[in-house]
Design a protein around this motif. Structure first.
Motif, PDB file in Angstrom:
ATOM      1  N   ALA A  43       0.822  -1.216   0.000  1.00 54.27           N
ATOM      2  CA  ALA A  43       0.000   0.000   0.000  1.00 54.27           C
ATOM      3  C   ALA A  43       0.854   1.265   0.000  1.00 54.27           C
ATOM      4  CB  ALA A  43      -0.926  -0.010   1.216  1.00 54.27           C
ATOM      5  N   GLU A  44       2.126   1.132   0.438  1.00 51.07           N
ATOM      6  CA  GLU A  44       3.013   2.295   0.513  1.00 51.07           C
ATOM      7  C   GLU A  44       3.850   2.505  -0.743  1.00 51.07           C
ATOM      8  OE1 GLU A  44       2.891  -0.030   3.194  1.00 51.07           O
ATOM      9  OE2 GLU A  44       1.320   1.315   3.955  1.00 51.07           O
ATOM     10  N   THR A  45       3.725   1.617  -1.700  1.00 51.32           N
ATOM     11  CA  THR A  45       4.551   1.690  -2.910  1.00 51.32           C
ATOM     12  C   THR A  45       4.279   2.979  -3.692  1.00 51.32           C
ATOM     13  OG1 THR A  45       4.744  -0.708  -3.132  1.00 51.32           O
ATOM     14  CG2 THR A  45       5.033   0.594  -5.131  1.00 51.32           C
ATOM     15  N   LYS A  46       5.368   3.623  -4.122  1.00 43.04           N
ATOM     16  CA  LYS A  46       5.265   4.848  -4.917  1.00 43.04           C
ATOM     17  C   LYS A  46       5.864   4.701  -6.315  1.00 43.04           C
ATOM     18  CE  LYS A  46       3.288   7.240  -1.698  1.00 43.04           C
ATOM     19  NZ  LYS A  46       1.839   7.565  -1.850  1.00 43.04           N
ATOM     20  N   ASN A  47       6.901   3.870  -6.417  1.00 42.25           N
ATOM     21  CA  ASN A  47       7.604   3.698  -7.683  1.00 42.25           C
ATOM     22  C   ASN A  47       7.795   2.208  -7.955  1.00 42.25           C
ATOM     23  OD1 ASN A  47       8.165   6.639  -7.851  1.00 42.25           O
ATOM     24  ND2 ASN A  47       9.546   6.208  -6.135  1.00 42.25           N
ATOM     25  N   ILE A  48       7.627   1.811  -9.209  1.00 46.03           N
ATOM     26  CA  ILE A  48       7.690   0.384  -9.520  1.00 46.03           C
ATOM     27  C   ILE A  48       8.589   0.112 -10.719  1.00 46.03           C
ATOM     28  CG2 ILE A  48       5.387  -0.072  -8.592  1.00 46.03           C
ATOM     29  CD1 ILE A  48       4.384  -0.215 -11.537  1.00 46.03           C
ATOM     30  N   LEU A  49       9.032  -1.133 -10.809  1.00 47.91           N
ATOM     31  CA  LEU A  49       9.667  -1.661 -12.011  1.00 47.91           C
ATOM     32  C   LEU A  49       8.740  -2.741 -12.545  1.00 47.91           C
ATOM     33  CD1 LEU A  49      12.218  -1.797 -13.877  1.00 47.91           C
ATOM     34  CD2 LEU A  49      12.955  -3.725 -12.456  1.00 47.91           C
ATOM     35  N   LEU A  50       8.150  -2.487 -13.707  1.00 48.11           N
ATOM     36  CA  LEU A  50       7.230  -3.428 -14.343  1.00 48.11           C
ATOM     37  C   LEU A  50       8.013  -4.216 -15.390  1.00 48.11           C
ATOM     38  CD1 LEU A  50       4.246  -4.366 -14.775  1.00 48.11           C
ATOM     39  CD2 LEU A  50       4.061  -2.524 -16.471  1.00 48.11           C
ATOM     40  N   VAL A  51       7.929  -5.548 -15.313  1.00 46.66           N
ATOM     41  CA  VAL A  51       8.795  -6.403 -16.125  1.00 46.66           C
ATOM     42  C   VAL A  51       7.966  -7.400 -16.933  1.00 46.66           C
ATOM     43  CG1 VAL A  51      10.604  -8.153 -16.030  1.00 46.66           C
ATOM     44  CG2 VAL A  51      10.696  -6.202 -14.488  1.00 46.66           C
ATOM     45  N   VAL A  52       8.323  -7.587 -18.203  1.00 45.50           N
ATOM     46  CA  VAL A  52       7.791  -8.662 -19.041  1.00 45.50           C
ATOM     47  C   VAL A  52       8.992  -9.499 -19.487  1.00 45.50           C
ATOM     48  CG1 VAL A  52       6.396  -9.301 -21.034  1.00 45.50           C
ATOM     49  CG2 VAL A  52       5.956  -7.136 -19.858  1.00 45.50           C
ATOM     50  N   PRO A  53       9.265 -10.622 -18.807  1.00 45.50           N
ATOM     51  CA  PRO A  53      10.439 -11.431 -19.142  1.00 45.50           C
ATOM     52  C   PRO A  53      10.068 -12.629 -20.018  1.00 45.50           C
ATOM     53  CG  PRO A  53       9.596 -12.080 -17.011  1.00 45.50           C
ATOM     54  CD  PRO A  53       8.612 -11.070 -17.573  1.00 45.50           C
ATOM     55  N   ILE A  54      11.071 -13.210 -20.631  1.00 40.23           N
ATOM     56  CA  ILE A  54      10.923 -14.484 -21.338  1.00 40.23           C
ATOM     57  C   ILE A  54      11.924 -15.449 -20.696  1.00 40.23           C
ATOM     58  CG2 ILE A  54      11.114 -15.721 -23.521  1.00 40.23           C
ATOM     59  CD1 ILE A  54       8.798 -13.767 -23.485  1.00 40.23           C
ATOM     60  N   TYR A  55      11.409 -16.426 -19.937  1.00 44.90           N
ATOM     61  CA  TYR A  55      12.291 -17.347 -19.230  1.00 44.90           C
ATOM     62  C   TYR A  55      12.401 -18.689 -19.942  1.00 44.90           C
ATOM     63  CZ  TYR A  55      12.064 -14.068 -15.319  1.00 44.90           C
ATOM     64  OH  TYR A  55      12.153 -12.944 -14.534  1.00 44.90           O
ATOM     65  N   ASN A  56      13.522 -19.344 -19.740  1.00 45.50           N
ATOM     66  CA  ASN A  56      13.760 -20.681 -20.282  1.00 45.50           C
ATOM     67  C   ASN A  56      12.747 -21.653 -19.677  1.00 45.50           C
ATOM     68  OD1 ASN A  56      14.906 -23.449 -20.307  1.00 45.50           O
ATOM     69  ND2 ASN A  56      16.652 -22.469 -21.287  1.00 45.50           N
ATOM     70  N   GLY A  57      11.858 -22.177 -20.518  1.00 45.54           N
ATOM     71  CA  GLY A  57      10.756 -23.002 -20.031  1.00 45.54           C
ATOM     72  C   GLY A  57      11.208 -24.307 -19.409  1.00 45.54           C
ATOM     73  N   THR A  58      12.274 -24.905 -19.924  1.00 47.26           N
ATOM     74  CA  THR A  58      12.771 -26.168 -19.371  1.00 47.26           C
ATOM     75  C   THR A  58      13.249 -25.980 -17.944  1.00 47.26           C
ATOM     76  OG1 THR A  58      13.441 -26.912 -21.573  1.00 47.26           O
ATOM     77  CG2 THR A  58      14.446 -28.025 -19.692  1.00 47.26           C
ATOM     78  N   VAL A  59      13.969 -24.886 -17.699  1.00 49.70           N
ATOM     79  CA  VAL A  59      14.482 -24.615 -16.352  1.00 49.70           C
ATOM     80  C   VAL A  59      13.339 -24.312 -15.392  1.00 49.70           C
ATOM     81  CG1 VAL A  59      16.017 -23.162 -14.981  1.00 49.70           C
ATOM     82  CG2 VAL A  59      16.652 -23.777 -17.312  1.00 49.70           C
ATOM     83  N   VAL A  60      12.372 -23.515 -15.854  1.00 52.21           N
ATOM     84  CA  VAL A  60      11.210 -23.205 -15.005  1.00 52.21           C
ATOM     85  C   VAL A  60      10.471 -24.479 -14.621  1.00 52.21           C
ATOM     86  CG1 VAL A  60       8.943 -22.079 -14.951  1.00 52.21           C
ATOM     87  CG2 VAL A  60      10.919 -20.853 -15.872  1.00 52.21           C
ATOM     88  N   ARG A  61      10.278 -25.383 -15.580  1.00 55.03           N
ATOM     89  CA  ARG A  61       9.556 -26.628 -15.305  1.00 55.03           C
ATOM     90  C   ARG A  61      10.299 -27.489 -14.274  1.00 55.03           C
ATOM     91  NH1 ARG A  61       9.180 -28.209 -20.049  1.00 55.03           N
ATOM     92  NH2 ARG A  61      10.865 -29.730 -20.172  1.00 55.03           N
ATOM     93  N   LYS A  62      11.609 -27.606 -14.396  1.00 57.54           N
ATOM     94  CA  LYS A  62      12.391 -28.412 -13.450  1.00 57.54           C
ATOM     95  C   LYS A  62      12.307 -27.844 -12.037  1.00 57.54           C
ATOM     96  CE  LYS A  62      15.767 -30.301 -16.721  1.00 57.54           C
ATOM     97  NZ  LYS A  62      17.192 -30.311 -17.152  1.00 57.54           N
ATOM     98  N   THR A  63      12.372 -26.518 -11.933  1.00 55.25           N
ATOM     99  CA  THR A  63      12.267 -25.878 -10.616  1.00 55.25           C
ATOM    100  C   THR A  63      10.874 -26.060 -10.036  1.00 55.25           C
ATOM    101  OG1 THR A  63      13.899 -24.223 -11.283  1.00 55.25           O
ATOM    102  CG2 THR A  63      12.547 -23.719  -9.356  1.00 55.25           C
TER     103      THR A  63
END
Length: 314
Positions: free
Chosen positions: A213-233
């Motif tokens: 609720a106190e946030t004033k500034n943000i970093l908005l991110v659209v990443p592309i991650y390695n799907g094989t690594v994400v699945r294993k994790t």
């Protein structure tokens, strides 16, 4: 994949009864297992998404398929923006492009944390997501619509103005934004700031960099991650999310900027220039196929003109 019919109709004008629509989509491979009506009478389609069709992991993707199947016009609003690509970085990024081929982001200052508009809250509820606040809701809403996962960091919580994306060594402590503690396995994609893990990439954000609720500034991110690594994790930790399901199938690396602009428009505030980190360009693929091959695979005769019409509509 849950899809409210009214959301689908924003991109393609469907007039068929839901039974016929479900039949047509199912015949094309996008199996509509069932549909239901919400409290307000809204029809919600429940579709089974096969691993080879990540484009169906979005309202826009299903709308595009429906337009081709039903021979209807597909319309999408192209966002115009005065934002330019940044040549300077207020945050020092260190990205391993084998793990994250593209990392698109924007700093937005002077945001106001509040409840989302009713339309966004209601649609999120209909697809099984819990509205939280306008910042988090914007990322979930745009992910569902476009098929590209997003994440939002509290900019002022990032230590040392630095972010390093790499593999975990194993044994790191991580507290997720929902307050759960994890000991990370080796080989997970993580983001660290100065001495801390702040994101379990593609699966869960960290409490230490989460918006509040106190946030004033943000970093908005659209990443592309390695799907094989994400699945294993995901398998190692027994954790799955809507985002991880998309990354496992393959998110659209060519769609990050338009996704970012859509979310930034919803959030408001004062966005700065776009940060677009990559080591190659992501142009649309060109695929060549002989007409005879198409007929051999389908087992039917089909006019070349019809093939062209189908491909163009998709």
């Amino acid at each position: 994949m849950l899809i409210p019919l009214s959301w689908l109709k924003e991109f393609v004008e469907i007039k068929l009864p839901v039974e016929k629509l479900a039949e047509k989509l199912s015949a094309a491979g996008l199996t509509v297992e069932k549909w239901s009506a919400s409290d307000g009478g809204e029809i919600i389609l429940d579709s089974e998404i096969t691993p080879n069709r990540p484009d169906w992991m979005s309202v826009i993707g299903v709308a595009r398929e429906a337009s081709a199947v039903l021979n209807l016009k597909f319309e999408i609003r192209n966002l115009k923006s005065n934002l330019k690509k940044s040549n300077t970085q207020k945050i020092k990024f260190n990205i391993d492009y084998q793990l994250c081929p593209r990392f698109t982001a924007v700093i937005i200052k002077n945001v106001t944390v509040k409840q989302s508009p009713e339309l966004i809250k209601e649609r999120l509820k209909k697809v099984g997501l819990r509205p939280i606040n306008n910042l988090v809701d914007a990322t979930n809403y745009v992910m569902w619509e476009t098929g590209n996962p997003l994440h939002v960091f509290d900019l002022d919580k990032i230590r040392g103005n630095q972010m390093t994306l790499s593999l975990s060594k194993g044994g790191e402590s991580f507290k997720s934004l929902d307050g759960l503690n994890y000991t990370l396995p080796a080989g997970a994609i993580i983001i660290k700031d100065l001495g801390r893990v702040i994101d379990l990439c593609g699966i869960k954000g960290g409490e230490n960099s989460a918006v509040s609720a106190e946030t004033k500034n943000i970093l908005l991110v659209v990443p592309i991650y390695n799907g094989t690594v994400v699945r294993k994790t995901s398998q190692a930790l027994g954790l799955r999310s809507e985002a991880s399901a998309i990354f496992e199938r393959g998110a659209d690396a060519g769609n990050t900027i338009s996704t970012l602009l859509k979310a930034a428009e919803i959030i408001g505030g004062k966005p700065e220039d776009i940060i677009d980190l990559k080591n190659k360009e992501f142009e649309p693929w060109v695929v060549e196929v002989k007409h005879q091959k198409i007929e051999d695979v389908l087992g039917i005769k089909i006019e070349p003109k019809k093939v062209t019409e189908i491909f163009e509509s998709l």
